[in-house]
Every structure is written in C-alpha cells, then in structure tokens.
Design an enzyme around this catalytic site. Structure first.
Site, PDB file in Angstrom:
ATOM      1  N   ARG A  80      -5.129   8.801  -1.552  1.00  0.00           N
ATOM      2  CA  ARG A  80      -4.324  10.116  -1.230  1.00  0.00           C
ATOM      3  C   ARG A  80      -4.863  11.084  -2.277  1.00  0.00           C
ATOM      4  O   ARG A  80      -4.364  12.041  -3.097  1.00  0.00           O
ATOM      5  CB  ARG A  80      -3.042   9.981  -1.401  1.00  0.00           C
ATOM      6  CG  ARG A  80      -2.448   9.328  -0.490  1.00  0.00           C
ATOM      7  CD  ARG A  80      -0.894   8.915  -0.837  1.00  0.00           C
ATOM      8  NE  ARG A  80      -0.287   8.441   0.246  1.00  0.00           N
ATOM      9  CZ  ARG A  80       0.919   7.749   0.360  1.00  0.00           C
ATOM     10  NH1 ARG A  80       1.335   7.464  -1.074  1.00  0.00           N
ATOM     11  NH2 ARG A  80       1.430   7.205   1.390  1.00  0.00           N
ATOM     12  N   ASN A 137      -6.989  -2.133  -7.034  1.00  0.00           N
ATOM     13  CA  ASN A 137      -5.846  -1.769  -6.343  1.00  0.00           C
ATOM     14  C   ASN A 137      -4.774  -2.833  -6.676  1.00  0.00           C
ATOM     15  O   ASN A 137      -4.917  -4.059  -5.982  1.00  0.00           O
ATOM     16  CB  ASN A 137      -6.078  -1.858  -4.915  1.00  0.00           C
ATOM     17  CG  ASN A 137      -4.696  -1.353  -4.156  1.00  0.00           C
ATOM     18  OD1 ASN A 137      -3.675  -0.706  -4.712  1.00  0.00           O
ATOM     19  ND2 ASN A 137      -4.872  -1.491  -2.605  1.00  0.00           N
ATOM     20  N   ASP A 194       4.880   9.931  -8.239  1.00  0.00           N
ATOM     21  CA  ASP A 194       4.084   9.753  -6.982  1.00  0.00           C
ATOM     22  C   ASP A 194       3.061  10.758  -6.786  1.00  0.00           C
ATOM     23  O   ASP A 194       3.096  11.925  -7.360  1.00  0.00           O
ATOM     24  CB  ASP A 194       5.040   9.535  -5.832  1.00  0.00           C
ATOM     25  CG  ASP A 194       5.393   8.267  -5.707  1.00  0.00           C
ATOM     26  OD1 ASP A 194       5.194   7.220  -6.329  1.00  0.00           O
ATOM     27  OD2 ASP A 194       6.389   8.250  -4.716  1.00  0.00           O
ATOM     28  N   ASP A 225      10.756  -0.866  -9.092  1.00  0.00           N
ATOM     29  CA  ASP A 225      11.565   0.064  -9.571  1.00  0.00           C
ATOM     30  C   ASP A 225      13.030  -0.417  -9.996  1.00  0.00           C
ATOM     31  O   ASP A 225      13.678  -0.504 -11.059  1.00  0.00           O
ATOM     32  CB  ASP A 225      11.582   1.450  -8.897  1.00  0.00           C
ATOM     33  CG  ASP A 225      11.636   1.292  -7.402  1.00  0.00           C
ATOM     34  OD1 ASP A 225      12.080   0.156  -6.957  1.00  0.00           O
ATOM     35  OD2 ASP A 225      11.302   2.193  -6.736  1.00  0.00           O
ATOM     36  N   HIS A 279       9.603  14.410  -1.565  1.00  0.00           N
ATOM     37  CA  HIS A 279       8.862  13.050  -1.006  1.00  0.00           C
ATOM     38  C   HIS A 279       9.160  13.093   0.413  1.00  0.00           C
ATOM     39  O   HIS A 279      10.215  13.146   1.018  1.00  0.00           O
ATOM     40  CB  HIS A 279       9.447  12.043  -1.702  1.00  0.00           C
ATOM     41  CG  HIS A 279       8.477  10.877  -1.512  1.00  0.00           C
ATOM     42  ND1 HIS A 279       8.728  10.018  -0.357  1.00  0.00           N
ATOM     43  CD2 HIS A 279       7.435  10.071  -2.377  1.00  0.00           C
ATOM     44  CE1 HIS A 279       7.852   8.905  -0.536  1.00  0.00           C
ATOM     45  NE2 HIS A 279       7.118   8.885  -1.650  1.00  0.00           N
TER      46      HIS A 279
END
Length: 639
Positions: free
Chosen positions: A189, A247, A276, A391, A415
């Site tokens: 991204r 990754n 993020d 989380d 988001h």
C-alpha cells in the site's frame, strides 16, 4: 512511480545499529495536550467535526477561524472537545488551559458538560479591538469523573469581527517528556503509506514529542519506489527509519517498532505509537495520545478511535471489548457510541451523538494505539499471530500485568469501514485460529461452550452454501490443535496454505454481476428475505432437513449482502450474493457432497477440540514466554 528507487532515509535490513535514539526530554514550558483546529486534514472531512457554526457566518481554516458579526461557533464537537473525564480519571493533571491568539472583538468562553451532556460555562473573557492578544482560559478537572468534556466557544455581536488562531489546550508539563516513535506497518500500500508520511512531515514542527518514525515495509511494491518518498525522507530527516523485512503480517510489522525502540532506548519511559498504513491521518492524534501518556498516573496503553473512512462523520465505536470464550471481538462497551453519526442525534434521546460518559475499554485496535515500553518489559512482545486478534490478545495480556487500555475520545483516524469488508476471505482463518488461542490464554476456556459456538458457526456456513468458509473454520481449529508450533514461522506457511485451500471453492471468488460464469446476467433477479424468524431453532431444523433431502424453494436468485442470512440462502439452489465490498458478487451453489464431507470433517475436529483442548491450552501457556521474547522476534526478522 514503481521502479524508481530513492532511499535517502536510513534503511534497516540487518541488525539494528547500537546508537541511542530515545532519551527523555526536558520540557520547554507547558505541555500541549491538543490543538484547536477548525478544518480537517482532507476536503472529505466535514469542518463540523472540528467546530460547529451555530449561527451567523465564519471562515474555518485548519489553524484559525474568523467570525463575521453576529455569529457563534462552538467547539463542542468530536475534535473540538477536550476529554476532561479521561484526564481526571487517568492522569495527575488537575487543571487545563486553553490558549489562543486573538484579533478583533468578541467573547471567548470555555464550556463544559457532565455525564448527561448538560452544558455549563467554566470561564469566559470578552476581548475588544485585540491585536494579536493572547487569551488564556483555565478550568479545573474536578467535576468529570463519570463523564463530560471541555470546549471553546466563540461569539460576536453586531458590528464585531473576531479572528482566533494558535489555539492550544495545555497542561502542566511533567519533569521529563517521554520519547515517542510512530510505527507504520505496510504491505503493498505504498501510495497510502506515503500520504501518511507526508501528513506527518507537513506537521512535524508541531509534533515535538515525536522522536522517530519507523516504516516496516513488508511488500514487493515498496514505499521507497514512489516519487514523493525522497522529498518526505528529506522533510522528516533523521526521524524516518525505513525498514524492509519479510512479510510477517500486521503483528510482525508493528512489533518491529517495539523491537527497534527497545534496541535504541536509554530509558524505559518511551512510547511506541502503532499506526495503520491505509488510514486518513489526523496528525493531531500524535499530540493528543502522547500528551495523555506523558501525564498518566501510571503507564497505560492509549488507544485512538476509528472513524469510518467511507462515511467520515461516523464513529466506529467509542470503546470495545471481546467476549473471549465465544470468540466475539469488537463488542461495544455499555453506553458506547457504535456506528454513530457524530453530526447527528440519538434516535431515542434526541441528544447529539457525543460520548459524554467515560468508558473502560477491553482493548484497542492497532489502527492507532500507543504502547509504553514498560508494558513490553513486563509482558513481552506481541504473539506472532501474523494478524487478527494480535491487538486484543496483547491488551488482555497487558491488563493481567496491571496495564489497562484507555480508548481516548477525540484521538481519531479514518479507516475503511469494517462492514464493507467481506467476512468470507482468507483472513478469516487467522481471525478464528487466533481467537481460539487468545481464549485459551485469557479466558476460562469452557470447551463445551466453545464447541457449541463453533458448531453453530459451521452449520450457518453450510446452510449458507459457504463451503470455503466452512473449510476455513475447520483448518483454523485443526491448526490450533497443532499447538504453539503453528506460530513458529509467524504465519507465513499458514497464509499460503489457507489461500490454497480456499482456492478450491468457487464461491470464495468475486465476479462482476454482468459476467457471472455460466449464468446469464438477465436471469439473476433479486429475491428478498423474509424477516428474522421468531422461532429460529425450529426454522434451523427445517432448513437442515430440507438441505439433507435436497429440497429448495428457489432455483436461482440474487440476494443483497444485508439479507444473506442462513435462513434465506438455504432456500436456494444457487444464490448470487453481493460482496460486502459492493464491488461484485459471489456465486453460492448447493453441493450435497461437499456439505456432508465438510459437516463430518468439522464435527470430528470440534470433537477433538472438546477432548484435547485443555492439554493444548497448557502447551500455549508454557510456550508464551518464548513466543513473545525478543529472541524469537529477532529470529523471525532474520537479524
């Protein structure tokens, strides 16, 4: 553009250098707790989230506002409010000041609310013909324990104009300021990540508590390949640390920030702020969260709130918790706003949608979440979950060590809306597997209850002709039963395997509605669902019998995603269901052989869970110290 590489920022691919980057700072004057802003970071964001024009006319700019004659502007808004209740409960601060530079004539007043949202005026000052005058209003933090906030109102009468700028909410500074590092985890991204780096760079002069920005790039389309990267690296200078690594999912990307700070700090009083890569960032979030942490009475995890990017006025949830033993994350805390229009009113009370009551969160999503280094020292690093539930697990583990999570109102990022992401995706494997592991570690782990929950899910998936999702559930339970070894590589092989498994099921693939394989577009008409059955158990038994006997009511039909419930989909031979993303459709077709095979396989593995779960639970508990150790993450990072 892809293909162009410019890497002026420090790049870490091997072991981290030994230099010290993080030391506590001596404050220079009062501590800025938040800025008074009058417009958002992007045109899609309503200015009413920052300041509301009650009457008259005003020009609202990012850092200033100008009121025309006979006008009033209220800061009793999502970003305009100072969360007084949270500051009174969790910090050692006893009063707060709002400071502003003023030009012209008008009234400045500090408003306050209580747990019911009833307003009052705490302090006010009338200014006349001011020329760059500094005005300070002060309020005590002594009437807000259960709820309430503070804000700044501005008002002019006929013939008066008023310009207000450089608005700051300030508190007494601590003896030392904690150094803070922002960590952004990104995976293909690049454009989104670059935009957030640019937003931080544009505001970096105001973010004086921010010592470093780590970008953990785990993708193949790298952030450093973009044209704008070279400039943003120059703007951020030595604050930016760009890291390329394997990754390892969100858990691996965010944990890298904790790992780097731990390797470069001269103090345990440091903060790491997870963020993020694909959010629309309000940079003031950094100021608000770090200031709150700096004045907290004890180290706490400070979470930011999520607003829905596709509906920018909506708050996702005020605070949330998880029902661990039934694998239900994202539960709104009682009295919490949930998918609430922040510019609207509550349908029952007709009061504005403002979170007046103070809430205790169970955990906070890592779209923005600040973790003090003391928490890492006491509880270890996150589990190598790849992503999903990392989380929640970390917050519940930290709470067991005496570190609660506080979700701070007014500290928000936008988001992508969760309800516009389809549940039937490969990441559902990690959601299920990791939720069971979290339940094993932090709940009573009632295996009879958990088995009933999983059986109920499996039946709904099978009745809904979601055979790939059924296989996903089965694989998740099987891998939990393998024990902690399944986490040994950080989830890399599990990601590849679940994608391979799901690829065998046609209904997991998305198609254009005008290009559905084997079905003419004009033959797909919408067949709407009946209301939710009042006697669900009887309807469930009937749908199961119909499926076993191969009976259906409809041969083919289209079903909107909000009506794709098991009791409706089970009536079809083939249902063309809208994808939650609204970008296409999934084709679910009845397959008796697959249904029976998956039902038997699922029943066997859930029965195994019932029998073997307690022993496997002990394996995870014993492995926890090693899995969450610095040495384990160093191995995963190949350092």
């Amino acid at each position: 553009m892809p293909g162009k590489t410019a890497t002026p920022a420090p790049t870490t691919e091997a072991g981290a250098a030994a230099e010290t980057r993080f030391t506590e700072h001596t404050p220079q004057g009062r501590l800025t707790a938040q800025r008074g802003l009058y417009a958002g970071p992007a045109p899609i964001v309503s200015k009413d989230l920052y300041a509301e024009l009650e009457w008259g006319a005003a020009v609202r700019e990012r850092a200033s506002i100008t009121l025309e004659p006979a006008s009033k502007v209220s800061g009793n808004t999502y970003f305009g409010r100072f969360p007084a209740s949270y500051w009174q409960r969790w910090t050692t601060v006893t009063e707060v000041s709002v400071e502003a530079v003023v030009i012209g004539t008008g009234l400045l007043s500090m408003g306050a609310s209580d747990v019911e949202g009833e307003p009052r005026v705490v302090a006010a000052e009338q200014v006349k013909d001011a020329k760059q005058a500094k005005v300070t209003l002060t309020g005590k933090l002594d009437k807000f324990y259960d709820g309430g906030a503070l804000w700044l109102d501005l008002e002019t009468e006929g013939g008066q104009t008023l310009r207000v700028e450089q608005v700051r909410w300030t508190v007494e500074a601590p003896e030392k300021i904690r150094p803070t590092a922002v960590t952004i985890c990104t995976m293909n991204r690049a454009d989104d990540c670059l935009k957030n780096l640019q937003a931080l760079a544009a505001d970096v002069s105001s973010l004086d508590t921010l010592d470093a920005i780590y970008v953990a790039d785990q993708g193949t389309d790298l952030v450093e390949s973009r044209d704008g990267f070279e400039q943003v690296a120059k703007d951020l200078a030595d604050k930016l640390h760009y890291i390329k690594q394997p990754n390892l999912g969100g858990a691996g990307g965010f944990t890298r920030g904790l790992f780097e700070v731990a390797g470069h700090t001269a103090t345990e009083h440091a903060n790491v702020l997870f963020m993020d890569d694909d959010v629309l960032l309000e940079p003031d979030l950094v100021i608000r969260m770090t200031a709150f942490s700096n004045r907290a009475a004890n180290p706490i995890i400070v979470g930011g709130q999520m607003l829905n990017l596709f509906h920018p006025n909506q708050l996702h949830v005020g605070a949330e918790y998880a029902r661990l033993n039934t694998l239900e994350p994202g539960q709104p805390v009682e009295h919490s706003l949930s998918t609430a229009d922040l510019l609207g009113v509550d349908e029952e009370t007709l009061k504005p949608n403002r979170q007046e009551r103070r809430l205790d969160a169970g955990y906070n999503g890592w779209w923005s979440c600040l973790i003090p280094y003391e928490v890492v020292q006491a509880t270890g690093y996150p589990l190598p979950f790849f992503f999903q539930w990392d989380d929640a697990e970390y917050s519940y583990r930290a709470r067991a060590h005496g570190f609660p999570t506080v979700t701070l109102p007014g500290a928000g990022v936008w988001h992508a809306d969760f309800h516009m992401k389809d549940w039937d995706e490969w990441h559902r494997y990690f959601n299920l597997r990791n939720s069971i592991i979290t339940a094993a570690l932090h709940s009573p782990f009632n295996l009879n209850l958990l088995s009933r929950v999983l059986i109920a899910q499996l039946i709904r998936y099978l009745l809904g002709m979601q055979y790939g999702l059924s296989a996903t559930l089965i694989k998740a339970v099987e891998d939990f039963l393998k024990g902690p070894e399944v986490l040994r590589d950080g989830g890399v092989e599990a990601m590849k395997e679940i994608r391979r498994i799901r690829d065998e099921f046609p209904e997991t693939k998305r198609h254009k509605a005008t290009d559905v394989p084997g079905i003419a577009s004009n033959d797909i008409g919408i067949i709407n669902s009946a209301p939710r059955p009042s006697m669900q158990r009887l309807v469930l038994i009937k749908r199961i019998l119909d499926r076993v006997l191969g009976r259906s009511r409809f041969g083919l039909g289209a079903v909107p995603i909000d009506e794709a419930n098991w009791w409706h989909i089970a009536l079809f031979d083939t249902a063309v269901v809208t994808d939650a993303s609204q970008e296409g459709v999934r084709v679910r077709s009845y397959d008796r052989v697959k249904m029976f095979a998956l039902a038997k396989q699922g029943a066997r593995v859930i029965q195994r869970l019932r029998k073997e779960g307690a022993a496997v639970q002990e394996q995870y508990k014993r492995a926890m110290p090693e899995l969450t150790s610095r040495e384990n993450w160093k191995r995963l990072y190949k350092l």
